[in-house]
Design a protein around this motif. Sequence first.
Motif, short mmCIF file in Angstrom:
data_model
loop_
_atom_site.label_atom_id
_atom_site.label_comp_id
_atom_site.label_asym_id
_atom_site.label_seq_id
_atom_site.Cartn_x
_atom_site.Cartn_y
_atom_site.Cartn_z
N GLY A 170 0.80 -1.22 0.00
CA GLY A 170 0.00 0.00 0.00
C GLY A 170 0.84 1.27 0.00
N MET A 171 2.03 1.20 -0.58
CA MET A 171 2.88 2.38 -0.67
C MET A 171 3.87 2.22 -1.81
SD MET A 171 5.33 1.73 2.56
CE MET A 171 6.58 0.48 2.54
N LYS A 172 4.39 3.34 -2.27
CA LYS A 172 5.40 3.30 -3.32
C LYS A 172 6.78 3.25 -2.68
CE LYS A 172 2.56 5.62 -6.67
NZ LYS A 172 2.43 6.60 -7.70
N VAL A 173 7.61 2.34 -3.17
CA VAL A 173 8.96 2.17 -2.66
C VAL A 173 9.88 1.91 -3.83
CG1 VAL A 173 10.42 0.73 -1.18
CG2 VAL A 173 8.06 1.13 -0.53
N MET A 174 11.09 2.46 -3.75
CA MET A 174 12.08 2.18 -4.78
C MET A 174 12.42 0.70 -4.77
SD MET A 174 14.61 5.53 -4.30
CE MET A 174 15.96 4.45 -4.09
#
Length: 161
Positions: A127-131
């Motif tokens: 539920g989040m954007k991560v590299m």
Amino acid sequence: MDKLIKSIYSPEHARKWDKGLIDSKVEPLRGESKSCFYSYTCYKGSLGLDSRDFYEKAIAFEHNGKYYRYSAFVPNSSELGPNGEPIRTDLPTAKTIRGRTLINVGIIERVENGEIHVKTLAQCDMGMKVMATLANKAVTTTTKKWYTDVNKYYMANRKNL
């Protein structure tokens, strides 16, 4: 092998070895079925991230000496419970984010030399954007920690499980 399965998947035992675990419950999917069930887990936030919880539908069974477990997220579980009931209101914080387990598969078996092998495959949407580099590092670190923690618990408690 049953004792290791209990160590890994039983909420009662997972609470003892998984220090990031806030809550874990298993609810029958249909009546009293032990092979089809809902699984709820909630984990503490870390490194400035909010806590995450997962609501999955799962099947588990043994066949030819192997234990199989498959689970995936319950669609719309952020809106309604799996049976249409209101969502949980007892989450650890208002900032708990519902993650989605796209697939989670485990196979546990005793091989010819007596060793127990555990094979797992999981893909989750946190539920989040991560590299990608951070995600890969986090997965590698948490997988090693998971293995170390469950193995340490199992080895210390296997006689009493």
